[in-house]
Every structure is written in structure tokens, then in C-alpha cells.
Scaffold this motif. Structure first.
Motif, short mmCIF file in Angstrom:
data_model
loop_
_atom_site.label_atom_id
_atom_site.label_comp_id
_atom_site.label_asym_id
_atom_site.label_seq_id
_atom_site.Cartn_x
_atom_site.Cartn_y
_atom_site.Cartn_z
N MET A 1 0.85 -1.18 0.00
CA MET A 1 0.00 0.00 0.00
C MET A 1 0.89 1.24 0.00
SD MET A 1 -3.07 0.96 2.62
CE MET A 1 -4.06 -0.44 2.16
N LEU A 9 -6.43 6.86 3.25
CA LEU A 9 -7.31 5.87 3.87
C LEU A 9 -7.54 6.23 5.34
CD1 LEU A 9 -8.61 3.04 3.18
CD2 LEU A 9 -6.58 2.03 4.23
N ALA A 27 -1.93 -2.25 7.22
CA ALA A 27 -3.11 -1.92 6.43
C ALA A 27 -3.22 -2.86 5.23
CB ALA A 27 -3.04 -0.47 5.96
N SER A 31 -6.06 -5.64 4.69
CA SER A 31 -6.94 -5.54 3.52
C SER A 31 -7.04 -6.88 2.80
CB SER A 31 -6.39 -4.50 2.55
OG SER A 31 -6.31 -3.25 3.17
N GLN A 34 -9.35 -9.40 4.42
CA GLN A 34 -10.78 -9.10 4.49
C GLN A 34 -11.59 -10.27 3.94
OE1 GLN A 34 -12.55 -6.48 5.67
NE2 GLN A 34 -10.63 -5.69 6.50
N ALA A 40 -12.04 -5.56 0.37
CA ALA A 40 -10.63 -5.66 -0.03
C ALA A 40 -10.40 -4.85 -1.31
CB ALA A 40 -10.24 -7.12 -0.24
N ARG A 43 -9.84 -1.14 -1.01
CA ARG A 43 -8.60 -0.65 -0.39
C ARG A 43 -7.56 -0.33 -1.46
NH1 ARG A 43 -8.41 -2.49 5.03
NH2 ARG A 43 -10.45 -1.96 5.91
N LEU A 45 -4.70 -0.91 -2.68
CA LEU A 45 -3.52 -1.78 -2.76
C LEU A 45 -2.86 -1.65 -4.13
CD1 LEU A 45 -5.05 -4.94 -1.07
CD2 LEU A 45 -3.18 -3.56 -0.15
#
Ligand SMILES: [Zn+2]
Length: 513
Positions: A1, A9, A27, A31, A34, A40, A43, A45
Motif C-alpha cells: 500500500m 485511507l 493496512a 486488507s 478481508q 478488499a 482498499r 492496494l
């Protein structure tokens, strides 16, 4: 991330009055874990392509860097920092260069990875367990902070090992609040001379497990006393002893020590062992402390009524109730789910069970090797140390641990109970005692196109062959794929039969493997 995405976020979470996340690493991990893919997916990513999974037909690249260049051409994100270096000095210069830019990168890193660029050489080098021999991480120094030791407790592990743990004034280290740090063993506490009241440097090694690096001696107040290990187990009162020249002290109360029992149940239920979902630490405490479970086999005698009775007592203040289990009507659902999870774990595999039993120094990979080599639990339990050492990864120490484990009468009883209470796993023939290739020693070299080296090894072993890493006069035959090197030369010089891939496949097919 990426760091910027992580900040956004957290800004959002703050604006909604929700909990913020500690750092991008947590984080990202959170994620991915999840359960709801929509969460997910929401997020921020990101990823860099850095390796291949399975490719059919065989991948065409000769060099890792060529592969990365093609990934870039295909429009896949590839780390712009990846580079090629020749020789140790050049690697270290790269490490220094990236280290100097660490804080300027848009994402967090904990080190660099060196890889062998030649893909044929990667195959030749292969893997040890899950670790490739052709890639190695070079970590940057972990982030360090200073804080004060408020107490030193001693924790009892699954095998009775005493681990001194420093209780710390809470401190942020690399984005995570640290309140405990391991001191490893008595010898380490002495060497570092950590005392209650000291200011210490705390590091998250590999940015994960916090440890006390050193005491800031110039800040030591007067009158602090050196730490003394207890002479008896804080949990069961048994004497502590040291085995041979080991650094660790162990509780001698094996079988009676509640701390050891709890740890062995925790290990038994863990994901890679029996994978009993929902059996959290707090319930293990209660099950043992309130007398419902003495050892792992007792889990399989638990009833929904037992759990509900334990839950009622916990609600009344006996023992602890984990936060995830609320009072009242949801309790029966929880109990049903836990009993169902225990029930599901009855159908298991020999490697899982062997690992779950918690034999000292028998990890997942050794457990797999033992299971494959001996095929049945009783054969392992009754094997001599010398027999055990014929299995892969088993040396004299591990062999003696296995013998000690299975000669303890208590352990045999537990295993008998596990069987009686419905645990079931498939067993088979021992590797060495069967198969048309019994007594043959085979060496694999070069790369095969139709199957991996590991697959070839496994199939040969199921036919009873022993697969060895080096060619000698005892080698029965050598399988040479493409680009076979010195092993093929040696085989030819010793006039040992050589099979190509087609001949190997024909041999396997002939014997139904
Ligand atoms: Zn104990």
C-alpha cells in the motif's frame, strides 16, 4: 500500500470517526485478509510483478531481467528500482543506494532482495523447504526506539521453555505500539544486563517481533538490581532445568504444567496444524483453568453443554470472556460453531497431525518428510533413532526428540485417545519398503520441460527410489534434462546409465506413476 494512499485511507477513517490503521504494512495485510472481497477491492492496494507462477508450455526467458522487461512491455507494473549487479561489491553498493533513498520512496520497504539472474541456474539451485537458494533478502536495520522496562516476566512455552519478557512503557516503533519485548533467554538477559527500571533500546526485528537491543546504561538510576531467573516454574511450581549446554531453562512439569498444556493446545489448534477455527487463546485458558481439558485429546470429548456451562461461568466472572463472544443468546451459536470446527478437524492428514502433536524441532516440513517416509504413525512412533535418521531432514537431535516424545507414556495415551475419539487420517506404505525402484539411487540434473524437478523426485520416491543430490559410484542412473552440467559429466565418466526426459517419463508410465 503506497504511503500516500495509506494516509488518505486513514484521513477517511478519521473523518468517519473510525479506528485508524498503524502503518501501510498492517493496512495491506489487513486488507488482503478481508473476508468481503468488495471491502478488499475498495482498499488502495498496489503491486509490482516480480515472478512467474506456472507457465505452459515452459517459459521462454533465460534471464530474470528479460522477464521483468517483458512484464513492462505487457503493461504490468514492475519495480522501477530493480537493477542488475555483478559481484558482491556491486550488490552492496545497490543496497546502500536503495537504503539512502528508503524514506524518499513512495512505499515502505524493509530491505532488498538479491536474485540469481540466470533462470536455468535458479532451477539448478532449487529450494530448501520454501526458501529459494537463488534469492536472498538483505534487510535494512530495523527501526529502533527507547523506552523504560517496567517489569520482567517469565513466560512458559509449549515445550516448557522459559522466555523472559520485558514489559515496557508503551512506545511507537515503526508505526506500532510496543508494550512487550522478548529477552530470549536467561543468557541474553545476563549478557545485556537488562534490569527493571532501565531505559532500553527496542527494535522490531524484521519489523515484526519486538526485542530489547541494549540498555542505555548512562540513564540507569541508582539501586537497580540484576534480574534473576526464577528457580521454579511460575505457572506450576515445578523445578526448572537446563538440558545439556542449552541456553534455555525449561519447566520440568511436562504433563502437569498448565502453561505447557495451554501452549500445546494452542499449537495443536493453530491454522497449519489441526486448524480448529474459533478456539482462541482466552477459551484455551478457560478450558484448562476450569478443568474441561487436560490435553489435546480432551477437545474431542467436549460437548455444546460443556461450552455453554463454561461460558455461563465466564459471564459470572470465572475465567475470561473474549470480546468476540457476547453475552446471552449468541452463545449457543458460538458453541455449535466451535464444536463443528472441532468435529471437522477429526478428518486430518498424517503430516498435519505429526506437526500438531508439537514434537520439539519437528516443524511442518520435517513432519511432511516423516509422513511420506514412514507412511504410518505407528511406524514413526516405534522407529529407533537410527531408523528415523533415514528420513529426510532428520538428524540425531531431531531423532532423539521424536524417540523421547513417543516413549513418554503420557503421549502414547493421548494418541490412543485421539484415535478412540474419532481422529482419522490416511496411512500408507513406507517409502523405502515398497516400489519397483526400491534400492535404486537416482540423481536429477538439468531442467525438465514436462514436470518440475520436485514432481519428478516425488514420483520416483513413490516408486521406492532414493533421489540423491550428487553422483557417485552408488548412483543407479542419472536423469539429465536440458542444460545438464557437471553431474552429467560425472555420470558419463563413471559409466552410470543416463536417461533423458522421455526415458524418465516412459519409466514412470511403465510403473503407473
Ligand atoms: Zn510449569
Amino acid at each position: 500500500m503506497p504511503r500516500a494512499a495509506f494516509e488518505l485511507l486513514n484521513d477517511g477513517a478519521r473523518a468517519r470517526g473510525e479506528r485508524t490503521l498503524a502503518n501501510p504494512r498492517n493496512a495491506a495485510a489487513g486488507s488482503i485478509r478481508q473476508l468481503d472481497p468488495a471491502v478488499a477491492a475498495s482498499r488502495p492496494l498496489a503491486f509490482f510483478a516480480y515472478a512467474l507462477g506456472r507457465v505452459e508450455p515452459a517459459a521462454k526467458w533465460l534471464q530474470h531481467t528479460d522477464m521483468l522487461a517483458d512484464f513492462r512491455r505487457y503493461g504490468l507494473p514492475v519495480c522501477p528500482e530493480a537493477d542488475r549487479a555483478t559481484g558482491v561489491d556491486a550488490l552492496l553498493a545497490y543496497y546502500q543506494r536503495i537504503g539512502a533513498r528508503r524514506d524518499a520512496l513512495p512505499y515502505d520497504i524493509d530491505g532488498v532482495v538479491y536474485k540469481v539472474n540466470d533462470i536455468a541456474a535458479q532451477h539448478e539451485l532449487g529450494f530448501v523447504s520454501r526458501a529459494p537458494r537463488w534469492a536472498i533478502a538483505h534487510k535494512f536495520p530495523a527501526r529502533e526506539e527507547q523506552t523504560v522496562v517496567e517489569a520482567i516476566d517469565v513466560q512458559v512455552g509449549r515445550t516448557g521453555a522459559m522466555t523472559p519478557v520485558a514489559r515496557l512503557r508503551p512506545v511507537q516503533v515503526a508505526g506500532v505500539v510496543v508494550t512487550n519485548a522478548t529477552l530470549h533467554n536467561e543468557h541474553e538477559v545476563r549478557r545485556k544486563d537488562v534490569r527493571v527500571g532501565d531505559t532500553v533500546v527496542v527494535r522490531r526485528a524484521g519489523d515484526v517481533i519486538p526485542e530489547v537491543v541494549a540498555v542505555v546504561v548512562e540513564q540507569r538510576p541508582d539501586g537497580l538490581v540484576p534480574f534473576e531467573m526464577p528457580t521454579a516454574c511460575p505457572e506450576c511450581g515445578s523445578l526448572l532445568a537446563r538440558e545439556g549446554d542449552e541456553a534455555v531453562l525449561r519447566c520440568t512439569g511436562t504433563g502437569v504444567c498448565p502453561a505447557q498444556r495451554k501452549e500445546s493446545i494452542r499449537h495443536f489448534a493453530s491454522r497449519r496444524a489441526m486448524d480448529i477455527e474459533g478456539l482462541g487463546d482466552a477459551w484455551i485458558e478457560n478450558l484448562v483453568d476450569l478443568g474441561y481439558v487436560q490435553h489435546v485429546a480432551d477437545l474431542y470429548a467436549l460437548t455444546i453443554d460443556d461450552l455453554l456451562a463454561m461460558k455461563r461461568r465466564a459471564d459470572e466472572g470465572v475465567g475470561v470472556v473474549p470480546e468476540t463472544v457476547k453475552k446471552g443468546k449468541v452463545a449457543s451459536r458460538w458453541a455449535e460453531n466451535l464444536i463443528a470446527a472441532i468435529d471437522r478437524s477429526r478428518q486430518t492428514t498424517l503430516p498435519r497431525l505429526l506437526f500438531a502433536l508439537g514434537i520439539r524441532d519437528v516443524g511442518e516440513s520435517t513432519a511432511k518428510g516423516l509422513a511420506r517416509h514412514f507412511g504410518a504413525l505407528d511406524r514413526i512412533a516405534s522407529a529407533s533413532a537410527a531408523d528415523l535418521m533415514t528420513a529426510p531432514d532428520v538428524g540425531p537431535v531431531v531423532a532423539s526428540r521424536i524417540v523421547a516424545f513417543f516413549t513418554a507414556p503420557h503421549q502414547r495415551e493421548v494418541i490412543d485417545l485421539l484415535r478412540a475419539r474419532g481422529l482419522h487420517w490416511e496411512e500408507g506404505e513406507p517409502l523405502a519398503a515398497a516400489g519397483p525402484l526400491l534400492g535404486k539411487t537416482v540423481v536429477l540434473t538439468g531442467s525438465l520441460s514436462g514436470l518440475t524437478r520436485d514432481e519428478a523426485k516425488q514420483r520416483l520416491e513413490t516408486l521406492g527410489a532414493k533421489v540423491s543430490g550428487s553422483v557417485s559410484a552408488k548412483t543407479s542412473f542419472v536423469v539429465a534434462g536440458t542444460d545438464a552440467g557437471s553431474k552429467l559429466d560425472k555420470a558419463l565418466s563413471l559409466a552410470i546409465p543416463v536417461l533423458d526426459e522421455a526415458a524418465l517419463l516412459a519409466l514412470l508410465a511403465e510403473h503407473g506413476a
